[in-house]
Design an enzyme around this catalytic site. Structure first.
Site, PDB file in Angstrom:
ATOM      1  N   LEU A 180       0.855  -1.183   0.000  1.00  0.00           N
ATOM      2  CA  LEU A 180       0.000   0.000   0.000  1.00  0.00           C
ATOM      3  C   LEU A 180       0.891   1.233   0.000  1.00  0.00           C
ATOM      4  O   LEU A 180       1.813   1.349   0.811  1.00  0.00           O
ATOM      5  CB  LEU A 180      -0.889   0.014   1.247  1.00  0.00           C
ATOM      6  CG  LEU A 180      -1.659   1.320   1.522  1.00  0.00           C
ATOM      7  CD1 LEU A 180      -2.680   1.595   0.421  1.00  0.00           C
ATOM      8  CD2 LEU A 180      -2.339   1.279   2.896  1.00  0.00           C
ATOM      9  N   ILE A 182       0.486   5.122   0.572  1.00  0.00           N
ATOM     10  CA  ILE A 182      -0.408   6.194   1.022  1.00  0.00           C
ATOM     11  C   ILE A 182       0.149   7.521   0.525  1.00  0.00           C
ATOM     12  O   ILE A 182       1.203   7.963   0.967  1.00  0.00           O
ATOM     13  CB  ILE A 182      -0.532   6.202   2.557  1.00  0.00           C
ATOM     14  CG1 ILE A 182      -1.016   4.847   3.080  1.00  0.00           C
ATOM     15  CG2 ILE A 182      -1.493   7.307   2.995  1.00  0.00           C
ATOM     16  CD1 ILE A 182      -1.081   4.769   4.606  1.00  0.00           C
ATOM     17  N   GLY A 185       1.371   9.765  -5.231  1.00  0.00           N
ATOM     18  CA  GLY A 185       1.869  10.654  -6.276  1.00  0.00           C
ATOM     19  C   GLY A 185       1.579  10.106  -7.655  1.00  0.00           C
ATOM     20  O   GLY A 185       0.483   9.608  -7.941  1.00  0.00           O
ATOM     21  N   TRP A 186       2.577  10.168  -8.527  1.00  0.00           N
ATOM     22  CA  TRP A 186       2.429   9.665  -9.896  1.00  0.00           C
ATOM     23  C   TRP A 186       2.826   8.188 -10.015  1.00  0.00           C
ATOM     24  O   TRP A 186       2.977   7.669 -11.107  1.00  0.00           O
ATOM     25  CB  TRP A 186       3.255  10.506 -10.859  1.00  0.00           C
ATOM     26  CG  TRP A 186       2.700  11.877 -11.082  1.00  0.00           C
ATOM     27  CD1 TRP A 186       1.752  12.239 -11.995  1.00  0.00           C
ATOM     28  CD2 TRP A 186       3.055  13.088 -10.404  1.00  0.00           C
ATOM     29  NE1 TRP A 186       1.498  13.587 -11.920  1.00  0.00           N
ATOM     30  CE2 TRP A 186       2.284  14.134 -10.953  1.00  0.00           C
ATOM     31  CE3 TRP A 186       3.967  13.391  -9.380  1.00  0.00           C
ATOM     32  CZ2 TRP A 186       2.384  15.459 -10.516  1.00  0.00           C
ATOM     33  CZ3 TRP A 186       4.056  14.704  -8.941  1.00  0.00           C
ATOM     34  CH2 TRP A 186       3.278  15.711  -9.507  1.00  0.00           C
ATOM     35  N   ILE A 206      -5.032  12.209  -3.519  1.00  0.00           N
ATOM     36  CA  ILE A 206      -6.165  13.132  -3.591  1.00  0.00           C
ATOM     37  C   ILE A 206      -6.048  14.037  -4.811  1.00  0.00           C
ATOM     38  O   ILE A 206      -6.827  14.972  -4.969  1.00  0.00           O
ATOM     39  CB  ILE A 206      -6.274  13.984  -2.313  1.00  0.00           C
ATOM     40  CG1 ILE A 206      -4.964  14.735  -2.045  1.00  0.00           C
ATOM     41  CG2 ILE A 206      -6.667  13.126  -1.121  1.00  0.00           C
ATOM     42  CD1 ILE A 206      -5.067  15.736  -0.922  1.00  0.00           C
ATOM     43  N   SER A 207      -5.089  13.749  -5.682  1.00  0.00           N
ATOM     44  CA  SER A 207      -4.886  14.547  -6.888  1.00  0.00           C
ATOM     45  C   SER A 207      -5.451  13.829  -8.110  1.00  0.00           C
ATOM     46  O   SER A 207      -5.001  12.734  -8.468  1.00  0.00           O
ATOM     47  CB  SER A 207      -3.389  14.815  -7.099  1.00  0.00           C
ATOM     48  OG  SER A 207      -3.154  15.321  -8.402  1.00  0.00           O
ATOM     49  N   GLN A 210      -2.696  13.429 -10.810  1.00  0.00           N
ATOM     50  CA  GLN A 210      -1.762  12.341 -10.545  1.00  0.00           C
ATOM     51  C   GLN A 210      -2.385  10.983 -10.875  1.00  0.00           C
ATOM     52  O   GLN A 210      -1.759  10.143 -11.525  1.00  0.00           O
ATOM     53  CB  GLN A 210      -1.328  12.371  -9.075  1.00  0.00           C
ATOM     54  CG  GLN A 210      -0.388  13.501  -8.736  1.00  0.00           C
ATOM     55  CD  GLN A 210       0.044  13.483  -7.279  1.00  0.00           C
ATOM     56  OE1 GLN A 210      -0.644  12.935  -6.411  1.00  0.00           O
ATOM     57  NE2 GLN A 210       1.184  14.077  -6.998  1.00  0.00           N
ATOM     58  N   CYS A 363      13.439  26.679   0.099  1.00  0.00           N
ATOM     59  CA  CYS A 363      13.429  25.352   0.735  1.00  0.00           C
ATOM     60  C   CYS A 363      14.803  24.698   0.659  1.00  0.00           C
ATOM     61  O   CYS A 363      15.256  24.066   1.625  1.00  0.00           O
ATOM     62  CB  CYS A 363      12.378  24.465   0.081  1.00  0.00           C
ATOM     63  SG  CYS A 363      10.674  24.926   0.484  1.00  0.00           S
TER      64      CYS A 363
END
Length: 393
Positions: A180, A182, A185-186, A206-207, A210, A363
């Site tokens: 699994l 979680i 992504g892609w 959730i995308s 993606q 960043c």
């Protein structure tokens, strides 16, 4: 560089013009930056070039939100923005700047659940659904949007393969296992694990962008299932679980729930790998600029918060920090983004360029200063009998 040419300006008239704003704040800015070996309108590439009045006022009034918006507006520049932030954040002086205008934001982040099932989808719509062509131009060939592992890598592609393989080895994947992912992504980890370790994979994201890209790209060629689903809806068993670069979106109000979901979905003898950016202190407020422009409702965890969430649910078998590698990863992403920018300039515009430049390079500077970290946790439900043998390259 595209879109902006940087050049220092040391003219006295400009200095005097800047002082017509707030002389006290300007002097405070010069003093603070000087402690980080940064000069205002100096000649070093990391020096701050102030183009318009009001930058100190915005920075002291709103912290990084004001500083970032002033940068997006073109009010100031730095040729090496990454090194500007590495030097500034390395002093830790900015930790003491707590603008009163952000008090309401800080209280909201502390008291409210900003990552409930309704709000959790916002980051997918705002950030991850920017467009697959855009991310394909910035990322590696597998579309891996998380920190690479650079111990023996000489480029981004090698660093991402090394990271994916290390995750598979840490999880001790074997043919026939069910994994699994979680926050998949892609699908780079899922595809790599299926191709090289013979596992079946289920991934949730959730995308919509993606999920659509992954389904179209991999189709039925590999045993992969991509779901547009919130992690809280999961309730089935897997031999192993990975979550790579998703925990940053879970939120402190949901850390325990997240760990409970992972616990109920993991077989008793399975392993769970959690790959997440983290902060050095437990009590902090999410960065307001990142929250507004890049990752809505994001919240970086501390080691203590992750430990609290896992308490009584998991045994920590391994904890690996390679946060310095995110600096190299972000710089590689920026190089790709900058080279590809002419393809997207007409659609996204110069303000987006400055926003994305600020995001990637600030960043990178934060990781270079070790202000934030990158951890991989390996967790088991009952402890690995005879001990877990940790994997590194």
């Amino acid at each position: 560089m595209h879109a902006q040419t940087f050049a220092p300006n040391n003219s006295q008239p400009q200095q005097e013009g800047l002082l017509t704003g707030n002389a006290r704040l300007y002097r405070a800015t010069v003093e603070l930056l000087g402690k980080a070996s940064i000069r205002v309108n100096g000649t070093d590439p990391w020096d701050m070039q102030i183009r318009r009045p009001g930058v100190p006022e915005r920075a002291f009034a709103q912290g990084n939100l004001g500083l970032g918006e002033a940068y997006m507006d073109g009010a100031w520049d730095a040729e090496e923005l990454d090194e500007f932030f590495a030097r500034l954040l390395g002093t830790r002086m900015t930790d003491s700047i707590k603008p009163l205008r952000l008090l309401g934001y800080a209280l909201t982040a502390k008291l409210l659940n900003r990552q409930d099932m309704k709000r959790a989808r916002q980051v997918g719509e705002v950030h991850y659904d920017l467009g697959n062509d855009f991310y394909a131009a910035m990322l590696d060939s597998r579309m891996t949007y998380t920190c690479g592992y650079w111990a023996d890598a000489s480029n981004l592609e090698e660093a991402q393969v090394a990271k994916l393989d290390m995750i598979c080895r840490k999880l001790q994947l074997q043919p026939g296992m069910r994994l699994l992912d979680i926050g998949c992504g892609w699908g780079s980890l899922m595809a790599y694990a299926a191709q090289h370790y013979g596992v079946e994979c289920v991934g949730v994201t959730i995308s919509r962008e993606q999920a659509a890209w992954a389904q179209e790209h991999y189709g039925d060629a590999l045993p992969l299932e991509f779901r547009l689903q919130d992690y809280r809806e999961l309730d089935e068993k897997f031999d192993a679980i990975a979550s790579v670069g998703m925990f940053e979106h879970v939120g402190r109000k949901n850390y325990r729930t997240y760990m409970q979901v992972a616990n109920r979905c993991l077989n008793d003898d399975g392993l769970f790998l959690l790959h997440t950016i983290g902060k050095n202190v437990r009590r902090s407020t999410p960065d307001p600029w990142i929250d507004k422009y890049i990752f809505p409702n994001g919240d970086l965890p501390s080691i203590g918060q992750i430990g609290d969430a896992a308490d009584g649910l998991f045994v920590v078998e391994d904890l690996h920090n390679f946060g310095a590698d995110y600096d190299k990863t972000l710089m590689a992403w920026f190089k790709n983004f900058d080279a590809a920018w002419p393809r997207f300039e007409a659609e996204l515009g110069p303000r987006f360029y400055r926003m994305w430049r600020y995001y990637l390079l600030s960043c990178a500077g934060a990781f270079r200063a070790r202000d934030i970290q990158l951890w991989q946790w390996v967790l088991s439900k009952e402890g690995v009998r005879d001990g877990y043998r940790r994997e590194r390259i």
